[in-house]
Design a protein around this motif. Structure first.
Motif, short mmCIF file in Angstrom:
data_model
loop_
_atom_site.label_atom_id
_atom_site.label_comp_id
_atom_site.label_asym_id
_atom_site.label_seq_id
_atom_site.Cartn_x
_atom_site.Cartn_y
_atom_site.Cartn_z
N GLU A 166 0.73 -1.08 -0.04
CA GLU A 166 0.26 0.50 0.04
C GLU A 166 0.99 1.42 0.26
O GLU A 166 0.76 2.52 -0.60
CB GLU A 166 -0.43 -0.74 1.93
N ASP A 167 1.71 1.10 0.86
CA ASP A 167 2.76 2.37 1.28
C ASP A 167 3.99 1.56 0.31
O ASP A 167 4.65 0.89 1.05
CB ASP A 167 3.31 2.79 2.41
N PRO A 168 4.22 2.50 -1.10
CA PRO A 168 5.74 1.64 -1.63
C PRO A 168 6.68 2.24 -0.60
O PRO A 168 8.35 1.61 -1.64
CB PRO A 168 5.65 2.80 -2.53
N ASP A 169 7.43 3.00 0.12
CA ASP A 169 8.68 3.05 0.87
C ASP A 169 8.69 2.26 1.99
O ASP A 169 9.83 2.37 2.54
CB ASP A 169 8.19 4.50 1.36
N MET A 170 7.65 1.08 2.02
CA MET A 170 7.71 -0.05 3.29
C MET A 170 8.97 -0.93 3.30
O MET A 170 9.81 -1.14 3.83
CB MET A 170 6.78 -0.91 3.37
N ASN A 171 9.93 -0.95 1.96
CA ASN A 171 11.48 -1.08 1.99
C ASN A 171 11.98 0.03 1.32
O ASN A 171 12.08 0.48 0.22
CB ASN A 171 11.60 -2.37 0.80
N LEU A 172 13.55 0.07 1.08
CA LEU A 172 14.00 1.17 1.33
C LEU A 172 14.21 1.41 -1.11
O LEU A 172 14.10 0.08 -1.69
CB LEU A 172 15.46 1.07 1.31
N ARG A 173 14.10 2.31 -1.21
CA ARG A 173 14.30 2.53 -3.20
C ARG A 173 14.48 3.67 -3.53
O ARG A 173 14.79 4.94 -3.22
CB ARG A 173 12.19 2.46 -3.62
N TYR A 215 13.96 -1.08 -5.74
CA TYR A 215 14.41 -1.74 -4.68
C TYR A 215 15.61 -2.18 -4.64
O TYR A 215 16.55 -2.51 -3.62
CB TYR A 215 13.07 -2.34 -3.56
N ALA A 216 16.54 -2.91 -5.73
CA ALA A 216 17.53 -3.02 -5.94
C ALA A 216 18.62 -1.57 -6.25
O ALA A 216 18.78 -1.32 -6.53
CB ALA A 216 17.71 -3.88 -7.33
#
Lengths: 486, 486, 486, 486
Positions: A166-173, A215-216
């Motif tokens: 839902e929130d695309p920031d939940m993994n560092l990007r 996210y890579a």
């Protein structure tokens, strides 16, 4: 500049922008604030060791790039011997500081992973990261910096991939790619030793597919980079770190684990080692996991050494002989040497990578992780068993009470046994601190959970080979396949 | 007065002389001070339960003296059913408060021990303690008081008997016998729930011989008696108890363990139940040990219930299903029911004492103590395993940081998963609190150490009978004696 | 006739039609054949105990039907005390015979299950089994017969229900219903003590649905009924049972486990207790499981008593003191009393059934089963550890070699230590026999596997209650549900 | 002659004097007698491997004396790599034969010990054993012989030294020294693989002082030397070895353990490597212990591989998927790799001896021994758990019954599940055989007991260093010595 002194190290931290917080407060000087001082003292003692004739053999080596003496924490692991030295240094660092010096080893493992990963990535995708990495490394060795490592993302809903959150920031990007660098958003959490570090090496938190290529990402930043906010997490009994006295008995070292919030941080190209090459996220993670899970056996062995020493010290202060605890000590020794030894075994049975790096044995590394998640708990229990009630949960009046004008004399009178009341309390506090207090590191989930390690173990243990062995030995000619779901 | 309400209970504590200290400070009102408030709330909820239709069946019973309804904690255990109800109530009390309500059960066990011991002592030595005891008990039941129990002496040099110590005060002793009472000096240490208690029941700390007859002493005192100074010991993360917020997640209960310093305390005769009858110190200790070590299995089962619930709550907040942890849950359930069940077994296989009391099975009680000193550690480890890194050592920003104007929103954003950031943090804090935090009770050494329990087990297991069994079965006619030392 | 003597018991076996085979051979007289003699001697000693003043209190009770003294193995368990007596008798029977007397307890448990199940079945389906059962039971008590119990079907492909199997005989089934009885076909496997039994009580092997109603069958038959073929299974070192000498050291008891092949066996109505009432197969199984898994803790405790005795006997024969093994003995004692105690607990926390039967606590019974599947293995390991190399795998010359004219004197000379060579060998043989030899019973899977027990534990442990407890204590208001699969 | 073929090996055994007995009988041809055939087939397969392109890399190496290819079992271990190859070969040998090939590895370890010990002895005492040893070794390599190793003496009364025993023969001793050799009397017991060996390497069984110098003796003899009588010990289910059929499911290998009686055996000087130099008995034992206890971890890992394979094979034959047993498999894998890995670690952390030999790490070797004495028992238990009731104790009709004309068809019908009845039975027999049957080796006490290993662990773990560490970290200045006995 070669090898820094401990004072140069402290100066390097003092010269940085304050961006570390705890308990709602910005820490102006990490070298003196009670929340961070102990971990910095721990890391400083590693610099001190660099200049000690005997200890320098443990903590330094020679750069394979320049031939100069460097911190081992900035070296590339190129042989079984190097990897064994990793295990030994980790055990030594615990003995020296009583705990984890996480501002060094995670970063070290991270840079070793990216040494291999950039090599392979360049080879397969025609990128040019490896040389860039070597340039940075050479420079970092020259500056003798301290590097934390950051992998773990907040992850959000664990049933969804990063791009599905839902929130695309939940993994560092990566939120923007510029000509001169990238801009990243997100967080890395539970990062060890950040307060003691000059720089932070960031790796992808997991293996990703193409839809998650933003996210890579892997890079290295100064700890005080703009738009990076750091909040230190709590740890057991950290409320005592502001107090005077010996309720935190060990001031030779300490642990911190931080949450890093990246609010659109810009990283210049020369510090970027992966930016979208999702095909090599798996490599980055695997090449981190193997050495990390091997060497962590040395950590928990060092930690076990402290628990053993503290427990027997308390027992003797209670008036009891170590001989009364032979069987418990046996078990503690065995636990210690098991995790230590399996790290050595993983090191010895590793293999050479074309880049020149040495890759430890993945199966043994993960078997070790399973032990690391269990045996130290038994060692802690035995330490509390030996130390008695005062060690079990630190069931003693506080150091402040020891100093009370009104009743401090009563405490000292009645705490006295085969040692003075204070010495006995300090010994028992060390048992508490290392088994249920501020000295307990997060080794169970640090570097990945035991359940994650078991996935590797299942994948690598060769079940079908063993089944075939059995079939041959039992003289069975017919096929007995795995039953199929209907 | 019959059964107190929780408000009457709090009032009873507020009306007492302040003599409890922590962190160098005298606690003026134990019901509101952060160091003692939680434990008092826990004890208050037991009074609340007395007036709940369903729960009153657990926490109350009928006085065998007066036939009136009384707190079960003030009752004499007269049957296997009573003893089983003890185990069940202890598990319930943990579930209710999340932790130990030590201001009740130790005192209860102590008074049951002295019910038996005074009976036997009178019979053999012609003393008249039993009736005196019954008088006091009837009165105590009427007042519905809360009673802590105190056994453990500081002991000093463990290789010497009390009277041989350099400082004769290292074990609590009678320094003067007057017509109207006795004067005692010394200390009792690591005493649970004193802040929540109205009175303290004191027992000899060990079995003594004639030369130590001054140490053969048992009595009951108001907690605020003159010349008694109380200092609360520290426990894990107690530095957080002064903070606001949910870093101490549970406010339904708490633990305290105190050091009691007796500086020539006068106890009137009607409250003295042993004064020199060293022959019955062993009885006092044994009659305490059996029910205590039986019922403590219920305690750690209740504690295990909390750990299981907190771990799965955290896992779900992380987005993971309980199904992923079936094997770990199996092990936790088995650990829980093992300690609980062995307490039930010790209760069921007990025997009736001529005084009317029910004495649980000593072998099974001590076997239980050995499990109590090991299984909860495994349950804690599994809870941390299930809960992940944030549960392992509470590796999260503090509640104060959650509330930060500057960066609190970042913490909430990134802590969110399948539950809000705060709910997830609270769940993980409960795992931390119950496995490595302020909720960890000292059950390993409380009520005696596992090594002490093993002495009973060796004495009671009938080794020679088993050897004879084997000799008969193996058809061996010759004697094979235990080899003699030369 | 009341209580049989051991000779009457042996006579009753001798009078039966030979239908038991082993190693390809029909056993003419089970009381003398080496494959069955030992187990019959074990069962005979139970009859001897019936006539011993002291032991008769253990093995007999009073019929609730007739008020006459009967074997406890033929009684209905009507109270916690009866169930506790079951646990105690099982431990005693192991001590008496060194091993399992499976020709009694499984049948006993089976008849208790059908006492309850016929009661419930009649009540809900209007059948008339209960009275028929009571008639049979009264008669059986009068005849003082020995009854094996048979539940386990071959099962075939475990992924299919009985009626879906390629071969419908893979579970025992009714192939014909006649006016005067039923005809059954199929097999029951791994059935304990059949050679020592007069009759066999058959229960459904699992809970079945309507499509499998032909498999819902329970009845009692003479062991030598027409069309029943019995083949005894092997057990460890059974090749030695034909040899002379003490390589099988214990002749006071033995184990047999048989395969029963029913080739259209006719059973008259008065011996049929279920014939198609699939709705009560679950009840039959559950009412078997609870008492069986409770009391089996007594079995393995008795077995542990033998292992302890045999190990220490061997150690002493080796010249070593029991004192050298205190820690190992502690662990063995704890293991023993844990399974024993949990059986007692399950008994004590049971409940009364409307039929008058006492049903033990299902959760504790299954927790016990998990321990029964693990702890005895540790006890065996410790026994081998104590006994040394000669006990570990029985690494000694055979009894035949001891008797050799040529070199027997050398064996006796060199086997001598603190006991004669033969006595030392006998003691070590008993360790071997009870840990890795013919005395090892199949307790792990007997009465159901530990994985099956874990299913009960999960169902009965109340996970959601514990989660709610934790949510309340942590002050969490939001719902945190189990994540749903997508 | 270089590397023998398997036929040459069998011929070499057939050409020897029969002097091996079992069950009271002299074995005329060890290569065909059921008691010895299987072990010889196991050893023969090692010779077969020598001539396999791939496997020869495992089982052969190059002589450091001649540069010729030789059996690795006749080589000197001169590096960490050699020692690691030892661990790997031992695991391989178990996988190849299903069990122990003890006629090779003990002799190998013995000769490596005497390589070092003769070197040191010559250096300190001026003897000339080392060259004599090298001469013999060169010759042995050329002949490619199989060598058993013999250390364990009967010992008699364990509280007395050899020379104090009532019967001085209870430890093997020199009864006469002649110009051309020595005459020895006594016994060596529980010696593995003697039937499969050409020669036997004898070492002192313990470290001796001057009064026991007659017991300081080491030599190498042909297995069929005059005045040597050999009696094979029993092992579990060995009564089945005479039967036809698959009740002993594995015919690729087997174990034997023998008692050797020396009735004044003459050994010529060129085969004597110690004769009275009691000062080097300790060295002989220690230099045996370290490599033996390291490499045995490979053995039990190989054994674990079989158990895993056999258990899953049985589960699949039962119709169950390996996936149902993931958690149990994890534990089995971890157990396996733990003992294997600790052997590797001990190898890697060894050190070079002046003789050129490589000495593994003594602490890690002994830690491994403790695991070897515990983990395989857990792996066995898990194998039985997975395999179900038929695997637990081999609870199936015998192979003879399978072949019965009368009822064999019933057995085959009902044993069938997801595999044919026979295949399923064979798989389950392999579980039985490897966990409770003839395939169980005596690894707990073989090469010394776990309690002996713990003595080394205590001596080598550096307790006082750990206590000092703790004292420094806790900031304690006062001395807290070990309490003195009074």
């Amino acid at each position: 500049m070669a090898l820094k002194t401990e004072d140069q190290y402290r100066d390097s931290l003092r010269s940085m922008r304050p961006n570390v917080h705890k308990f709602g407060e910005l820490i102006e000087d990490v070298t003196t604030h009670p929340a961070t001082k102990n971990t910095i003292e721990g890391h400083a003692s590693l610099f001190r060791s660099q200049h000690d004739e005997k200890l320098s053999q443990i903590v330094t080596t020679v750069s394979h790039i320049t031939g100069e003496p460097i911190s081992r924490y900035l070296s590339i692991i190129r042989s079984a011997e190097d990897m064994i030295a990793n295990c030994l240094m980790k055990r030594f660092a615990f003995q020296l500081t009583g705990t984890c010096t996480g501002g060094r080893c995670v970063g070290w493992t991270a840079l070793n992973s990216m040494f291999v990963t950039t090599f392979d990535c360049d080879k397969h995708l025609g990128t040019a990261y490896h040389l860039r990495f070597l340039e940075w490394l050479k420079n970092a060795q020259g500056r003798d910096i301290t590097i934390a490592g950051a992998l773990t993302d907040p992850k959000g809903d664990r049933t969804k991939k990063p791009s599905q959150q839902e929130d695309p920031d939940m993994n560092l990007r990566i939120v923007e790619k510029r000509d001169d660098g990238i801009v990243v958003r997100g967080a890395k959490v539970m990062i060890c030793g950040v307060a003691a570090a000059n720089e932070i090496f960031v790796l992808p938190g997991s293996a990703y597919g193409e839809q998650d290529k933003d996210y890579a990402v892997s890079f290295i930043i100064p700890r005080d980079i703009e738009n990076l906010t750091i909040v230190e997490a709590t740890h057991p009994s950290d409320g005592r770190e502001g107090q005077r006295g010996f309720d935190i008995p060990n001031t030779c070292g300490g642990i911190t684990q931080a949450y890093l919030f990246f609010e659109d941080v810009f990283i210049p190209n020369e510090r970027v080692f992966m930016a979208g090459e999702y095909q090599f996220t798996k490599s980055a993670v695997f090449n981190f996991v193997a050495p990390y899970r091997s060497a962590i056996g040395g950590c928990v062995a060092g930690q076990g050494d402290i628990k053993i020493g503290a427990a027997i010290l308390t027992a003797r202060a209670n008036g009891l002989s170590a001989k009364a605890f032979r069987d418990k000590l046996s078990q503690m020794y065995v636990n210690n040497e098991t995790t230590f030894g399996l790290g050595i075994a993983a090191s010895a049975l590793g293999q050479k990578h074309p880049s020149g790096a040495w890759l430890p044995n993945m199966l043994l590394a993960n078997v070790n992780k399973v032990h690391v998640a269990t045996l130290p708990y038994e060692t802690s229990r035995l330490a509390q068993d030996i130390a008695g009630g005062i060690g079990e949960t630190g069931c003693m009046p506080s150091a402040v009470d020891f100093a009370s004008d009104e009743y401090g004399h009563l405490i000292k009178k009645y705490m006295k046994a085969a040692a003075s009341g204070e010495a006995r309390a300090r010994a028992a506090r060390l048992v508490e601190w290392s088994t249920v207090g501020a000295g307990v590191p997060g080794c169970m989930h640090g570097g990945g959970s035991p359940d994650g390690a078991k996935l590797f173990i299942h994948a690598l243990s060769g079940l079908e080979d063993k089944v075939e062995l059995a079939r041959r030995l039992a003289g069975i000619n017919e096929e007995i396949p795995e039953p199929q779901k209907k």
